[in-house]
Design a protein around this motif. Structure first.
Motif, PDB file in Angstrom:
ATOM      1  N   GLN A 103       0.233  -0.697  -5.029  1.00 42.16           N
ATOM      2  CA  GLN A 103       1.271  -1.407  -4.285  1.00 42.16           C
ATOM      3  C   GLN A 103       0.924  -1.505  -2.802  1.00 42.16           C
ATOM      4  N   ARG A 104       0.387  -0.427  -2.232  1.00 42.84           N
ATOM      5  CA  ARG A 104      -0.022  -0.434  -0.814  1.00 42.84           C
ATOM      6  C   ARG A 104      -1.161  -1.417  -0.571  1.00 42.84           C
ATOM      7  N   GLN A 153       1.229   3.776  -6.588  1.00 44.27           N
ATOM      8  CA  GLN A 153       1.594   3.598  -5.177  1.00 44.27           C
ATOM      9  C   GLN A 153       0.431   3.011  -4.386  1.00 44.27           C
TER      10      GLN A 153
END
Length: 103
Positions: free
Chosen positions: A64-65, A61
């Motif tokens: 992706q951020r 995550q």
């Protein structure tokens, strides 16, 4: 993909910190490849320090951020691989010094 763009992508990934070690995933040598296609899909091939890492989803995550802020990236796909296996030899000199590992 242009070398300058690849460097920018890797620079963004330096903001992703391994929660257990406190060092970014680039200097830890966890990023094996980054590729951005013409449609804006960024494929990140990476590994983790250990199989069964309980923080794998968290790191994914964060990757992706970190790349979502880049205007060229429309979507990020994280591919976690185990071959070649990660080892301390993949770490940068900076990471080794920060963790007290002899070069």
């Amino acid at each position: 993909m242009e070398e300058a763009l690849k460097e920018n992508l890797m620079g963004a990934l330096e903001n992703v910190i391994d929660p257990e070690l406190g060092i970014d995933i680039v200097n830890l040598g966890l990023i094996y490849d980054v590729d951005l296609n013409d449609e804006g899909i960024c494929d990140v091939t990476m590994t983790l320090t250990a199989m069964g890492c309980p923080l794998a989803a968290h790191i994914e995550q964060d990757v992706q951020r970190a790349l979502a802020d880049m205007p060229e990236v429309k979507e990020t796909r994280v591919n976690i691989v185990w071959d070649p296996p990660w080892g301390k030899d993949k770490m940068s000199r900076y990471a080794k010094i920060a963790l007290g590992i002899p070069d």
